[in-house]
Design a protein around this motif. Structure first.
Motif, PDB file in Angstrom:
ATOM      1  N   CYS A 162       0.844  -1.186   0.000  1.00  0.00           N
ATOM      2  CA  CYS A 162       0.000   0.000   0.000  1.00  0.00           C
ATOM      3  C   CYS A 162       0.887   1.246   0.000  1.00  0.00           C
ATOM      4  CB  CYS A 162      -0.908   0.000   1.227  1.00  0.00           C
ATOM      5  SG  CYS A 162      -2.052   1.398   1.273  1.00  0.00           S
ATOM      6  N   VAL A 163       0.630   2.143  -0.941  1.00  0.00           N
ATOM      7  CA  VAL A 163       1.376   3.397  -1.037  1.00  0.00           C
ATOM      8  C   VAL A 163       0.388   4.546  -0.813  1.00  0.00           C
ATOM      9  CG1 VAL A 163       2.815   4.870  -2.505  1.00  0.00           C
ATOM     10  CG2 VAL A 163       2.966   2.369  -2.702  1.00  0.00           C
ATOM     11  N   PRO A 164       0.363   5.099   0.400  1.00  0.00           N
ATOM     12  CA  PRO A 164      -0.543   6.227   0.640  1.00  0.00           C
ATOM     13  C   PRO A 164       0.017   7.503   0.016  1.00  0.00           C
ATOM     14  CG  PRO A 164       0.674   5.697   2.635  1.00  0.00           C
ATOM     15  CD  PRO A 164       1.069   4.681   1.599  1.00  0.00           C
ATOM     16  N   LEU A 165      -0.874   8.373  -0.452  1.00  0.00           N
ATOM     17  CA  LEU A 165      -0.446   9.683  -0.927  1.00  0.00           C
ATOM     18  C   LEU A 165      -0.060  10.524   0.284  1.00  0.00           C
ATOM     19  CD1 LEU A 165      -3.072  10.432  -3.723  1.00  0.00           C
ATOM     20  CD2 LEU A 165      -0.948   9.129  -3.843  1.00  0.00           C
ATOM     21  N   ALA A 166       0.667  11.584   0.050  1.00  0.00           N
ATOM     22  CA  ALA A 166       1.089  12.467   1.150  1.00  0.00           C
ATOM     23  C   ALA A 166      -0.151  12.946   1.918  1.00  0.00           C
ATOM     24  CB  ALA A 166       1.866  13.645   0.593  1.00  0.00           C
ATOM     25  N   ARG A 226     -12.126  10.204  -4.583  1.00  0.00           N
ATOM     26  CA  ARG A 226     -10.807  10.805  -4.360  1.00  0.00           C
ATOM     27  C   ARG A 226      -9.817   9.699  -4.003  1.00  0.00           C
ATOM     28  NH1 ARG A 226     -10.712  16.557  -3.141  1.00  0.00           N
ATOM     29  NH2 ARG A 226     -12.810  17.335  -3.466  1.00  0.00           N
ATOM     30  N   VAL A 227      -8.773   9.599  -4.796  1.00  0.00           N
ATOM     31  CA  VAL A 227      -7.750   8.570  -4.565  1.00  0.00           C
ATOM     32  C   VAL A 227      -6.835   9.045  -3.442  1.00  0.00           C
ATOM     33  CG1 VAL A 227      -5.805   7.336  -5.584  1.00  0.00           C
ATOM     34  CG2 VAL A 227      -7.860   7.804  -6.962  1.00  0.00           C
ATOM     35  N   ARG A 228      -6.638   8.171  -2.437  1.00  0.00           N
ATOM     36  CA  ARG A 228      -5.763   8.494  -1.312  1.00  0.00           C
ATOM     37  C   ARG A 228      -4.596   7.520  -1.161  1.00  0.00           C
ATOM     38  NH1 ARG A 228     -10.931   9.975   0.180  1.00  0.00           N
ATOM     39  NH2 ARG A 228     -11.078  12.167   0.834  1.00  0.00           N
ATOM     40  N   ALA A 229      -4.656   6.387  -1.907  1.00  0.00           N
ATOM     41  CA  ALA A 229      -3.588   5.386  -1.840  1.00  0.00           C
ATOM     42  C   ALA A 229      -3.708   4.477  -3.062  1.00  0.00           C
ATOM     43  CB  ALA A 229      -3.699   4.564  -0.563  1.00  0.00           C
ATOM     44  N   PHE A 230      -2.636   3.700  -3.299  1.00  0.00           N
ATOM     45  CA  PHE A 230      -2.677   2.750  -4.407  1.00  0.00           C
ATOM     46  C   PHE A 230      -1.764   1.578  -4.118  1.00  0.00           C
ATOM     47  CE2 PHE A 230       0.741   5.678  -5.424  1.00  0.00           C
ATOM     48  CZ  PHE A 230       1.767   4.857  -5.857  1.00  0.00           C
ATOM     49  N   LYS A 231      -1.968   0.487  -4.886  1.00  0.00           N
ATOM     50  CA  LYS A 231      -1.104  -0.698  -4.874  1.00  0.00           C
ATOM     51  C   LYS A 231      -0.807  -1.075  -6.307  1.00  0.00           C
ATOM     52  CE  LYS A 231      -2.599  -3.301  -0.804  1.00  0.00           C
ATOM     53  NZ  LYS A 231      -3.188  -4.576  -0.357  1.00  0.00           N
TER      54      LYS A 231
END
Length: 126
Positions: free
Chosen positions: A67-71, A117-122
């Protein structure tokens, strides 16, 4: 009778006039781009329509299936997946599947308006 002679002369002039050059068809090189995102990148824009601040994540710098959260305090509303791998975007900053999420193919997927709203991605293994 004179008006018929004038009309015939006008028609003859129109037929004998050189044709206008054809309008060139747009080529692949001149086609409009949706957003600037190079191969091997996941690009996220703050606003829809590939507008606003663009954040670029290169495949070479990402942990696969993590999981890569946005800032904190940032979200994305449009994206382009050119990583070559499937990418799931999450409404949740923790990649929780209790919120909205969607997986996009990696061979050039352009999403001008995310449904949330995108807040994280994999990024997934292919």
């Amino acid at each position: 009778m004179r008006h018929l002679t004038v009309l015939a002369a006008a028609l003859a002039a129109a037929l004998l006039a050189p044709a206008a050059p054809p309008t060139p068809l747009p080529s692949a090189r001149s086609a409009p781009r949706l957003g600037d995102c190079a191969a091997g990148e996941l690009c996220l824009w703050a606003r829809g329509g590939f507008q606003g601040t663009r954040r670029v994540h290169e495949l070479s710098g990402l942990d696969i299936e993590s999981c890569v959260p946005l800032a904190p305090g940032t979200t994305a509303s449009s994206l382009a997946n050119r990583t070559g791998r499937p990418v799931t975007t999450y409404q949740s900053a923790e990649c929780a599947e209790t919120g909205e999420f969607e997986t996009y193919p990696g061979k050039g997927t352009w999403v001008p308006e995310s449904p949330y709203r995108v807040r994280a991605f994999k990024v997934w293994e292919t």
